[in-house]
Design an enzyme around this catalytic site. Structure first.
Site, PDB file in Angstrom:
ATOM      1  CD  GLU A 146      65.942  60.229  18.381  1.00  0.00           C
ATOM      2  OE1 GLU A 146      65.965  59.076  17.948  1.00  0.00           O
ATOM      3  OE2 GLU A 146      66.553  61.173  17.850  1.00  0.00           O
ATOM      4  CE1 TYR A 162      50.438  75.900  34.284  1.00  0.00           C
ATOM      5  CE2 TYR A 162      50.124  75.982  36.644  1.00  0.00           C
ATOM      6  CZ  TYR A 162      50.130  75.274  35.470  1.00  0.00           C
ATOM      7  OH  TYR A 162      49.823  73.938  35.470  1.00  0.00           O
ATOM      8  CE  LYS A 180      49.998  81.142  27.655  1.00  0.00           C
ATOM      9  NZ  LYS A 180      49.546  80.597  28.927  1.00  0.00           N
ATOM     10  CB  CYS A 208      40.628  80.670  27.778  1.00  0.00           C
ATOM     11  SG  CYS A 208      41.603  79.723  26.626  1.00  0.00           S
ATOM     12  CB  CYS A 254      44.945  80.030  26.873  1.00  0.00           C
ATOM     13  SG  CYS A 254      43.802  79.586  28.177  1.00  0.00           S
ATOM     14  CG  HIS A 309      67.437  59.811  14.579  1.00  0.00           C
ATOM     15  ND1 HIS A 309      67.942  60.186  15.809  1.00  0.00           N
ATOM     16  CD2 HIS A 309      68.427  59.987  13.668  1.00  0.00           C
ATOM     17  CE1 HIS A 309      69.197  60.552  15.653  1.00  0.00           C
ATOM     18  NE2 HIS A 309      69.525  60.446  14.361  1.00  0.00           N
ATOM     19  CD  GLU A 355      52.308  80.643  30.856  1.00  0.00           C
ATOM     20  OE1 GLU A 355      52.155  79.449  30.571  1.00  0.00           O
ATOM     21  OE2 GLU A 355      51.353  81.452  30.874  1.00  0.00           O
TER      22      GLU A 355
END
Ligand code: FAD
Ligand code: NDP
Length: 453
Positions: free
Chosen positions: A440, A176, A50, A42, A47, A435, A180
């Site tokens: 939302e 993945y 990346k 990682c 992670c 908003h 990516e």
């Protein structure tokens, strides 16, 4: 004490470090053995670097959008070496933080590659260490299919250290890492193709999401070649790679990145003579408490091949620390694990896909919304977002939430709490939106797009 340590952890990646620190915090005498840099996949080749490259690759798009907002930056230049150097320095900083965390927790760090001598003893270089419990947290490594010329491909382990940015890249795979990195290269201006053996990328994700994101990725400039394979790779005198595709086509690129899955790191651990049972792909077979078939040897994280995500390895590490040295924790719950794919646009989801929800519940209300985000309007960008809620028709519980669009992971992390808590569509409807945001939409979807009965 008959052993050197209460606990020996093999591998200082996401799972191993969390386990070692937590166990030491509970009073155990702990050592962690690591052959590579601290932090594991990682931190070093996963992670973290990346995400830094994803950020880098988003700037040209942002600069393009900025034009519609009145900015003109001229023609931008990009320095790959500077990016990689800065990224390397940041990773070094994190390696240091990991070392400090372990030292502060009182965990002994043993540098080197571990191999079992017996069920309680491991050898590292010329020394042996014994422990009451040994936990295998050795993660995984990239798998590369053995096609002729496979020695010319690189994997995610090497991509973070490329000396220069190639001009033309072929990314193999549809999971993945493939999507990516296709996004990273394409964003940085590299001519990028994605070669996937089946008809639609990202198998396992919601089909509607897969179709939507596949269109968006193509629209952003990646050439997706589905139902295609690379059968042979020839390196040419000028260093470029000639590709022979399964379809009979030929192509030429400067780099092939193979992102064709990962396999558990159990080779060279000396597990066979101990009788530790492995799955056919080499993953350690464990029970609900992460115990292997040999008493006192446990395994967590990617090496058990359950859910290969950092937060899952962390949770497994915490569970084992508490079950060995604290109070017996609740069994780990693998339901509704949220996940994000940092392709461009991002995907994030939690809970069931429409396909699995139909099988489980039979009747569903499906709410969807696809729209151009406000940020894209002035910049005249055609890129769109997609939101989807899957509701069990019988009890109106929201059983899945999916999103394609900028910051999807940031938004869906919050929604994951609602899905995990089993909230109903009515409770979503009673929530007032913020908003103007894209998020939302998740609380203002009033009419089902379709009802499955
Ligand atoms: P690892 O982190 O792989 O750690 C295992 C450690 O064991 C390594 O440091 C290794 O050197 C060491 N080791 C192995 N054998 C021995 C031995 N014999 N002796 C001593 N040490 C040994 N997950 C996410 O959640 N989000 C993401 O965005 C994400 N992006 C990713 C991007 C890429 C390119 C990759 C490859 C993975 C990504 N992942 C992501 C997955 C994530 O990195 C893994 O799920 C996670 O690192 C697993 O942790 P682990 O502790 O099981 O193993
Ligand atoms: P994935 O399992 O996600 O994808 C592997 C891809 O390679 C699939 O598309 C698969 O095709 C294809 N493939 C497998 N074997 C071959 C072959 N022999 N020839 C051609 N194609 C092949 O693995 P990754 O390597 O992308 O990532 C490993 C894991 O790491 C992920 O599953 C995920 O758990 C984790 N990860 C998480 C990230 C995140 O959280 N954002 C980012 C990166 C990794 P098919 O669909 O046909 O099987």
């Amino acid at each position: 004490m008959p052993f050197d340590f209460d606990l020996l952890v093999i591998g200082a990646g996401s799972g191993g470090v969390r386990l070692a620190r937590t166990a030491a915090g509970l009073g155990a005498k702990v050592a962690v053995v690591e052959g590579g840099p601290l932090g594991g996949t990682c931190v070093n080749v996963g992670c973290v670097p990346k995400k830094l490259l994803v950020y880098a690759s988003e700037f040209p798009h942002m600069a393009q959008l900025a034009g519609g907002f009145g900015f003109d930056f001229g023609s931008p230049s990009f320095d790959w070496s500077r990016l990689i150097e800065n990224k390397n320095n940041e990773i070094l900083r994190l390696n240091g933080i990991y070392e400090n965390l372990l030292h502060k927790a009182g965990v002994e760090i043993i540098n080197g590659w571990a191999r079992f001598v017996d069920a309680h003893t491991i050898r590292v270089n010329a020394s042996t260490f014994s422990a009451r419990y040994v936990v295998i947290a050795t993660g995984g490594k990239p798998f590369v299919p053995h096609i002729p010329g496979h020695e010319h491909v690189i994997t995610s382990n090497e991509v973070f250290f490329l000396p220069e940015l190639p001009k033309r890249v072929s990314v193999v795979g549809g999971g993945y890492i493939a999507v990516e990195f296709a996004g990273i290269f394409n964003g940085l201006g590299v001519q990028t193709e994605l070669v996937y053996r089946r008809d639609l990328i990202l198998r396992g994700f919601d089909n509607e999401v897969r179709r939507f994101v596949s269109d968006q990725i193509e629209q952003s400039g990646v050439a997706i070649r589905t139902e295609e394979t690379i059968e042979e790779i020839h390196k040419q005198a000028d260093g470029s790679l000639q590709l022979n595709y399964g379809s009979g086509d030929r192509g030429e690129v400067d780099l092939v990145l193979c992102a064709t899955g990962r396999i558990p790191n159990t080779h060279n651990l000396g597990l066979e003579p101990l009788g530790v049972q492995l799955k056919p792909n080499g993953a350690v077979l464990v029970d609900e408490a992460f115990r292997s078939s040999v008493p006192h040897i446990l395994a967590i994280g990617d090496v058990i091949d359950r859910v290969a995500l950092t937060p899952v390895a962390l949770a497994e590490g915490m569970f084992v620390a508490h079950s060995l040295f604290g109070e017996t924790p609740e069994p780990l719950d693998y339901d509704a694990i949220p996940t994000a794919v940092f392709c461009q646009p991002n995907i994030a989801c939690v809970g069931l896909t429409e396909e699995t929800a139909v099988q489980k519940f039979g009747t569903l209300d499906i709410y969807t919304s696809a729209f151009r985000p406000m940020k894209h309007t002035l910049g005249n960008d055609p890129g769109r977002m997609f939101l989807k809620l899957i509701v069990s028709a019988k009890d109106q519980v929201v059983v899945g939430a999916h999103m394609v669009g900028q910051d999807a992971g940031e938004i869906v992390q919050g929604l994951a709490i609602a899905i995990k808590a089993g909230l109903t569509k009515r409770q979503f409807d009673r929530t007032i939106g913020i908003h103007p945001t894209a998020a939302e939409e998740f609380v203002t979807l009033r009419q089902p797009t379709r009802q499955i009965r």
